[in-house]
Design an enzyme around this catalytic site. Structure first.
Site, PDB file in Angstrom:
ATOM      1  N   SER A 135       0.844  -1.202  -0.140  1.00  0.00           N
ATOM      2  CA  SER A 135      -0.024  -0.017  -0.115  1.00  0.00           C
ATOM      3  C   SER A 135       0.732   1.257   0.032  1.00  0.00           C
ATOM      4  O   SER A 135       1.987   1.222   0.427  1.00  0.00           O
ATOM      5  CB  SER A 135      -0.868  -0.034   1.294  1.00  0.00           C
ATOM      6  OG  SER A 135      -1.605   1.192   1.370  1.00  0.00           O
ATOM      7  N   TYR A 148      -1.777   0.651  10.661  1.00  0.00           N
ATOM      8  CA  TYR A 148      -1.787   0.233   9.417  1.00  0.00           C
ATOM      9  C   TYR A 148      -0.581   0.626   8.685  1.00  0.00           C
ATOM     10  O   TYR A 148       0.055  -0.118   7.999  1.00  0.00           O
ATOM     11  CB  TYR A 148      -3.162   0.776   8.690  1.00  0.00           C
ATOM     12  CG  TYR A 148      -3.199   0.313   7.238  1.00  0.00           C
ATOM     13  CD1 TYR A 148      -3.580  -1.089   6.972  1.00  0.00           C
ATOM     14  CD2 TYR A 148      -3.386   1.212   6.238  1.00  0.00           C
ATOM     15  CE1 TYR A 148      -3.544  -1.483   5.618  1.00  0.00           C
ATOM     16  CE2 TYR A 148      -3.342   0.586   5.062  1.00  0.00           C
ATOM     17  CZ  TYR A 148      -3.687  -0.384   4.766  1.00  0.00           C
ATOM     18  OH  TYR A 148      -3.855  -0.955   3.367  1.00  0.00           O
TER      19      TYR A 148
END
Ligand code: 8X3
Length: 250
Positions: A135, A148
């Protein structure tokens, strides 16, 4: 064109499901792995692939996945480590430690476990490819994203490390870092089922990426001649110039 076996984790929805479908059209025999067997069965039936119910954080499940792959005719040419996810938007000061653990488990430990289990077969194929769908959260940080972004930075670190360690072996290691992708579940899960909160990141964004855009990237990197190693592909929608720089038409 007929190709070898491709394993896709997190294949029951979103980017993983779109990738499984796309790779089947590219001629791969797709092994779709995820926890939700019912969804996988339907997907596998649609694409003529193989469904394997697997929680990548459980070593026994990962061992069973590797055994299933070994039992199939053909060589394992491609592993797409796609399973992952985000839980919560808490600031570090208020963070839920269990959320941090779950994010590390699924994004990092799970990826390591699956990679370890399938690496011998990828190497034996003589032309293996590992794609890690990490990501843009692995390249930068933002408020509320501590758990995250930490997990995705770790996933990015393990991907780079693996590429160094496999230099000289016939397995290329490719990282894809999507920015804003609108899928059915990512934001909903992150916002604990709150649909209104889940829709917010996409508010006014004309065309966020969709799962098929990332599947297209996976297919492209995986079908380059094998000596071509795309180290890292960072992919965002046109409206997102950087993590915090999003054009919204409100
Ligand atoms: C998802 C990208 O911006 O939500 O992996 O962290 S972001």
């Amino acid at each position: 064109m007929s190709r070898g076996i491709a394993v896709v984790t997190g294949a029951s929805s979103g980017i993983g499901a779109a990738t499984a479908r796309r790779l089947a059209t590219e001629g791969f025999t797709v092994v779709a792995a995820a926890r939700r067997a019912d969804r996988l069965q339907k997907l596998a039936a649609d694409i003529g692939g193989v469904a394997v119910a697997c929680d990548i954080t459980r070593q026994a499940d990962v061992d069973a996945l590797a055994e299933k792959v070994a039992s199939l005719p053909g060589e394992l040419e491609l592993l797409v480590n796609n399973a992952g996810g985000a839980f919560g938007f808490d600031y570090v000061a208020e963070s839920d430690i269990d959320d941090w653990r779950r994010m590390y488990e699924v994004n990092v430990i799970g990826t390591v476990q699956v990679t370890k289990a399938l690496l011998p077969a990828l190497t034996a194929s003589g032309a293996g490819t590992i794609v890690v769908v990490s990501s843009t959260a692995g390249l930068g940080v933002y408020e509320g994203g501590g758990g995250y972004t930490a997990a995705k930075h770790a996933e990015t670190a393990l991907t780079g490390t693996l590429r160094l360690e496999l230099c000289g072996d016939p397995v290329r290691v490719i990282e894809i870092d999507p920015g804003m992708v609108k899928t059915d579940e990512f934001s909903l899960v992150r916002n604990r089922g709150d649909a209104e909160a889940a829709a917010k990141p996409y508010a006014g964004v004309a065309e966020p990426l969709v799962a098929e855009d990332i599947a297209d990237c996976v297919a492209w990197v995986a079908t380059r001649p094998h000596h071509v190693n795309v180290d890292r592909l960072v992919v965002r929608p046109l409206a997102q110039a950087a993590q915090h720089k999003v054009h919204r038409e409100l």
